[in-house]
Write an enzyme that holds these catalytic residues in place. Sequence first.
Site, PDB file in Angstrom:
ATOM      1  N   TYR A  51      84.265  25.805  23.637  1.00  0.00           N
ATOM      2  CA  TYR A  51      83.963  24.996  22.451  1.00  0.00           C
ATOM      3  C   TYR A  51      83.067  23.799  22.797  1.00  0.00           C
ATOM      4  CZ  TYR A  51      87.979  27.529  20.377  1.00  0.00           C
ATOM      5  OH  TYR A  51      88.860  28.489  19.941  1.00  0.00           O
ATOM      6  N   HIS A 109      90.704  33.269  27.395  1.00  0.00           N
ATOM      7  CA  HIS A 109      90.169  33.260  26.028  1.00  0.00           C
ATOM      8  C   HIS A 109      90.049  34.663  25.417  1.00  0.00           C
ATOM      9  CE1 HIS A 109      87.659  30.477  23.264  1.00  0.00           C
ATOM     10  NE2 HIS A 109      88.205  31.434  22.565  1.00  0.00           N
TER      11      HIS A 109
HETATM   12  N1  LIG Z   1      91.144  32.257  20.581  1.00  0.00           N
HETATM   13  C1  LIG Z   1      90.082  32.550  19.882  1.00  0.00           C
HETATM   14  O1  LIG Z   1      89.288  33.448  20.231  1.00  0.00           O
HETATM   15  C2  LIG Z   1      89.804  31.804  18.626  1.00  0.00           C
HETATM   16  C3  LIG Z   1      88.808  32.252  17.741  1.00  0.00           C
HETATM   17  C4  LIG Z   1      88.602  31.557  16.548  1.00  0.00           C
HETATM   18  C5  LIG Z   1      89.383  30.448  16.276  1.00  0.00           C
HETATM   19  N2  LIG Z   1      90.320  29.997  17.170  1.00  0.00           N
HETATM   20  C6  LIG Z   1      91.129  28.766  16.923  1.00  0.00           C
HETATM   21  O2  LIG Z   1      91.637  28.780  15.595  1.00  0.00           O
HETATM   22  C7  LIG Z   1      91.155  27.641  14.902  1.00  0.00           C
HETATM   23  C8  LIG Z   1      91.014  27.899  13.404  1.00  0.00           C
HETATM   24  O3  LIG Z   1      90.166  28.982  13.128  1.00  0.00           O
HETATM   25  P1  LIG Z   1      88.719  28.806  12.491  1.00  0.00           P
HETATM   26  O4  LIG Z   1      88.054  27.643  13.097  1.00  0.00           O
HETATM   27  O5  LIG Z   1      88.086  30.146  12.563  1.00  0.00           O
HETATM   28  O6  LIG Z   1      88.914  28.445  10.964  1.00  0.00           O
HETATM   29  P2  LIG Z   1      90.004  28.442   9.800  1.00  0.00           P
HETATM   30  O7  LIG Z   1      91.079  27.470  10.083  1.00  0.00           O
HETATM   31  O8  LIG Z   1      90.373  29.852   9.463  1.00  0.00           O
HETATM   32  O9  LIG Z   1      89.053  27.888   8.628  1.00  0.00           O
HETATM   33  C9  LIG Z   1      88.327  26.689   8.772  1.00  0.00           C
HETATM   34  C10 LIG Z   1      87.416  26.516   7.571  1.00  0.00           C
HETATM   35  O10 LIG Z   1      88.218  26.349   6.408  1.00  0.00           O
HETATM   36  C11 LIG Z   1      87.922  25.082   5.815  1.00  0.00           C
HETATM   37  N3  LIG Z   1      89.176  24.467   5.378  1.00  0.00           N
HETATM   38  C12 LIG Z   1      90.249  24.179   6.149  1.00  0.00           C
HETATM   39  N4  LIG Z   1      91.219  23.611   5.419  1.00  0.00           N
HETATM   40  C13 LIG Z   1      90.736  23.531   4.151  1.00  0.00           C
HETATM   41  C14 LIG Z   1      91.267  23.015   2.947  1.00  0.00           C
HETATM   42  N5  LIG Z   1      92.499  22.494   2.910  1.00  0.00           N
HETATM   43  N6  LIG Z   1      90.518  23.109   1.821  1.00  0.00           N
HETATM   44  C15 LIG Z   1      89.275  23.668   1.856  1.00  0.00           C
HETATM   45  N7  LIG Z   1      88.723  24.160   2.965  1.00  0.00           N
HETATM   46  C16 LIG Z   1      89.441  24.082   4.113  1.00  0.00           C
HETATM   47  C17 LIG Z   1      87.299  24.239   6.904  1.00  0.00           C
HETATM   48  O11 LIG Z   1      86.495  23.248   6.321  1.00  0.00           O
HETATM   49  P3  LIG Z   1      86.055  21.850   7.032  1.00  0.00           P
HETATM   50  O12 LIG Z   1      86.002  22.095   8.501  1.00  0.00           O
HETATM   51  O13 LIG Z   1      84.723  21.606   6.412  1.00  0.00           O
HETATM   52  O14 LIG Z   1      87.054  20.791   6.663  1.00  0.00           O
HETATM   53  C18 LIG Z   1      86.534  25.291   7.680  1.00  0.00           C
HETATM   54  O15 LIG Z   1      85.316  25.599   7.024  1.00  0.00           O
HETATM   55  C19 LIG Z   1      89.835  27.346  15.632  1.00  0.00           C
HETATM   56  O16 LIG Z   1      89.324  26.069  15.334  1.00  0.00           O
HETATM   57  C20 LIG Z   1      90.249  27.536  17.062  1.00  0.00           C
HETATM   58  O17 LIG Z   1      90.981  26.418  17.534  1.00  0.00           O
HETATM   59  C21 LIG Z   1      90.545  30.676  18.329  1.00  0.00           C
END
Ligand SMILES: NC(=O)c1ccc[n+]([C@@H]2O[C@H](COP(=O)([O-])OP(=O)(O)OC[C@H]3O[C@@H](n4cnc5c(N)ncnc54)[C@H](OP(=O)(O)O)[C@@H]3O)[C@@H](O)[C@H]2O)c1
Length: 277
Positions: A51, A109
Site C-alpha cells: 500500500y 499478502h
Molecule cells: N488482502 C488483500 O488482498 C486486500 C485487498 C483489498 C482490500 N483489502 C483490505 O480491505 C480494506 C477494505 O477494502 P476496500 O478498500 O476494497 O474497500 P471497501 O471497504 O469495500 O469500500 C471502500 C469504498 O467505499 C466507500 N465507503 C466506505 N464507507 C462508506 C460509507 N459509509 N458511505 C459511502 N461510501 C462509503 C469508500 O469511500 P471513501 O474512501 O471516499 O470514504 C470507498 O470508496 C482495504 O482498505 C484493505 O485494508 C485487502
Amino acid sequence: MIIDEDFTLLNGKKIPALGFGTWQIKEEDAEQACLTALKAGYRHIDTAQAYNNEEGVGRAIKKSGLKREDIYLTSKVKAEIKTYEKAKASIEESLKKLDTPYIDLMLIHAPRPWVEMPLRLKRYFKENLEVWKAMEEAYQAGKLKAIGVSNFQVDDLENIIDHSSTVPMVNQVRFFISQVPEDVLKFCLDKKIVVEGYSPIATGRLLKSKAIGKMAEKYSVSIPQLCIRYVYQRGALPLPKAVHEEHIIANTKIDFTISQEDMTALNNLKKQIIGAW
Ligand SMILES: NC(=O)c1ccc[n+]([C@@H]2O[C@H](COP(=O)([O-])OP(=O)(O)OC[C@H]3O[C@@H](n4cnc5c(N)ncnc54)[C@H](OP(=O)(O)O)[C@@H]3O)[C@@H](O)[C@H]2O)c1
C-alpha cells in the site's frame, strides 16, 4: 457494539472485531485517515507493504496519544516476495517504516504474485513455505505477535498446515454480499482460523446495488453499514476502508441485527459484481 468486541486467535491473543482498511490511501493521506479512525474508536488498522503507506500509518499511531499496545496493527508481506531472505528483510523494513518494535499481525499478502492471481498455473507451494519460515522466526522473536495469510484457497492453507508447525491464525479474503468464499470460510471456521473479510463494500461497487439498498432501507441503515454487518454476522471480521470522516464514523455504527431470514436472502442474492475473481 462490534467496535468494542474481539475475535480470539489460535494463539489466544485478541483482535478487535472491526478493522480500518487503508488500501488506496496515499502515504500523505494515511496519517490523517488513521487519526480520524482512531478518534472514531477503531483500534485495528490494516495496512500492507504494497500500500506504500506504512510510514503514514506509523505516524498516526505515534500522534494518536494512544498506547502502542492499545492499537492492533496488521501489515502484509508483498505478494511478489517469495523467498526466505526477501521476506525476512521486508519484515524488518515494515517494522522500520511503521516505527514500531512489533507488528500485531503479519500476513502473506497473496499465495501468488498479483499478476498470476487470476491464473492458477504455478502454485508457489514451496515458496510460500519459505516466506512462512521467515514469518515464524519473526513471530518466535516477538517482532510479530501473530502470523497469517491472505487470499489463500483451501489447498494453499493445507500446504502451510501440513508442512509447518504453525497454523495460520488469520486468512484475510475478499468477502462481500453475494460473493462469499464459502469453502474457504467453512474450512477456516472449522480450524479456528479467523477470517477477515476485505472489501466488504466491494471497493464501493455495492453502493449501487438496488437489492442491497432495499434491504438497508428496511433497517434504516446505509448500504455500507448493512454490508459490514453482514460480514460480521457470517462469522468474519470486517475491514471497511474510508477516507471521508462521515464514512469512517458511520461504519462504526453497526449495532443492529440482520434477521436470519434476511441473512438467508442476502446469502442467496445473485452475484452483484461481474468480473471479480
Ligand atoms: N488482502 C488483500 O488482498 C486486500 C485487498 C483489498 C482490500 N483489502 C483490505 O480491505 C480494506 C477494505 O477494502 P476496500 O478498500 O476494497 O474497500 P471497501 O471497504 O469495500 O469500500 C471502500 C469504498 O467505499 C466507500 N465507503 C466506505 N464507507 C462508506 C460509507 N459509509 N458511505 C459511502 N461510501 C462509503 C469508500 O469511500 P471513501 O474512501 O471516499 O470514504 C470507498 O470508496 C482495504 O482498505 C484493505 O485494508 C485487502
